[in-house]
Design a protein around this motif. Structure first.
Motif, short mmCIF file in Angstrom:
data_model
loop_
_atom_site.label_atom_id
_atom_site.label_comp_id
_atom_site.label_asym_id
_atom_site.label_seq_id
_atom_site.Cartn_x
_atom_site.Cartn_y
_atom_site.Cartn_z
N GLN A 86 0.91 -1.17 0.08
CA GLN A 86 0.12 -0.08 -0.11
C GLN A 86 0.72 1.08 -0.12
N THR A 122 -3.92 -8.00 -2.07
CA THR A 122 -3.45 -6.44 -2.44
C THR A 122 -2.53 -6.41 -3.33
N VAL A 126 -4.07 -3.99 -5.94
CA VAL A 126 -3.44 -2.52 -5.61
C VAL A 126 -2.49 -2.01 -6.53
#
Length: 259
Positions: A86, A122, A126
């Motif tokens: 992230q 993720t 992402v």
């Protein structure tokens, strides 16, 4: 001089990760920079320890690079946890990074897991969509597409499935096929095969890191995607053919065979 940033884990034995990336970039005569996501204790026989750098420190490293020496391309390798993924994505957006190559490193050449199980979703949702190209090998592509890849037809199906959720290109590396070493590029809705001879060399430690770094270097130098992949394929074939033989396990390539 063109500049290329690698965001990846460190390999103390020098064959993969940050060390392979820097050697590869130097061999392409670009300026190499690094953001270290994790320290690994590894060699040609396996991975014996992983120490994460921490998401905040990864972000701090990225700030230092982008604010001072802005990279012409970025290669992303080992990212082991959700927070780090992230952070990397947020910083890439903040600085509007270009020519992003994502190598979805999940397992080392020696078979050791390099990503926490809960980080996979993720990575897929992402980070991969931010890549101008992603470079999974066949086991990684199987995890991304959800089915087994046994032949070249399966590679094409997998590339289409993976590519549906991406704006960039997909390069599935065929080194795990038994008969050929052909790689498949799915780019702008078209398939392009890169035919390659299977080099008789068991020393393949860090091949994925090396190929993705070579692609990033070529993109930084101004080559288009198809040419960058071809040039990188030629480079890694030369590094394998050099026949370097170090270590007790699957040894490293000679990244500087052309110097």
């Amino acid at each position: 001089m063109k500049k290329v940033l690698t965001i990846a884990g460190s390999d103390c034995s020098g064959g993969a990760g940050i060390q392979a990336d820097i050697k590869t970039m130097t061999a392409h005569k670009v300026y190499a920079m690094s953001v270290i996501t994790a320290l690994t204790a590894q060699n040609t026989t396996g991975v014996y320890g992983v120490l994460d750098a921490g998401a905040d420190f990864v972000g701090q490293q990225m700030d230092c690079v982008f604010k001072d020496i802005f990279p012409d391309a970025v290669k992303i390798g080992m990212v082991s946890n959700i927070e780090t993924i992230q952070m990397i994505a947020a910083k890439l957006k903040e600085y509007n990074a270009k020519n992003i190559v994502v190598d979805p490193v999940m397992v080392s050449t020696s078979g050791c897991a390099l990503m926490q199980p809960d980080a996979m979703d993720t990575l897929i949702s992402v980070l991969l969509p931010m890549g101008d190209i992603i470079t999974p090998n066949i086991p990684e592509a199987e995890k991304l597409c959800g089915f087994e890849i046994k032949n070249v037809d399966d590679m094409k199906k997998a590339a289409e499935v993976i590519g549906r959720n991406l704006s960039g290109s997909v390069l599935i590396k065929g080194g795990h096929l038994t008969e050929t070493a052909d790689d498949l590029l799915y780019h702008d809705g078209e398939f392009m095969w890169y035919r390659g001879e299977r080099v008789n060399n068991p020393n393949t430690h860090g091949t994925g890191c090396t190929l993705s770094s070579a692609i990033a270097s070529n993109l930084a130098l101004g080559y288009d995607m198809k040419t960058s992949v071809q040039n990188a394929k030629n480079y890694i074939t030369g590094a394998l053919k050099d026949g370097l033989d170090l270590g007790e396990g699957s040894g490293p390539l000679n990244h500087c065979f052309n110097l």
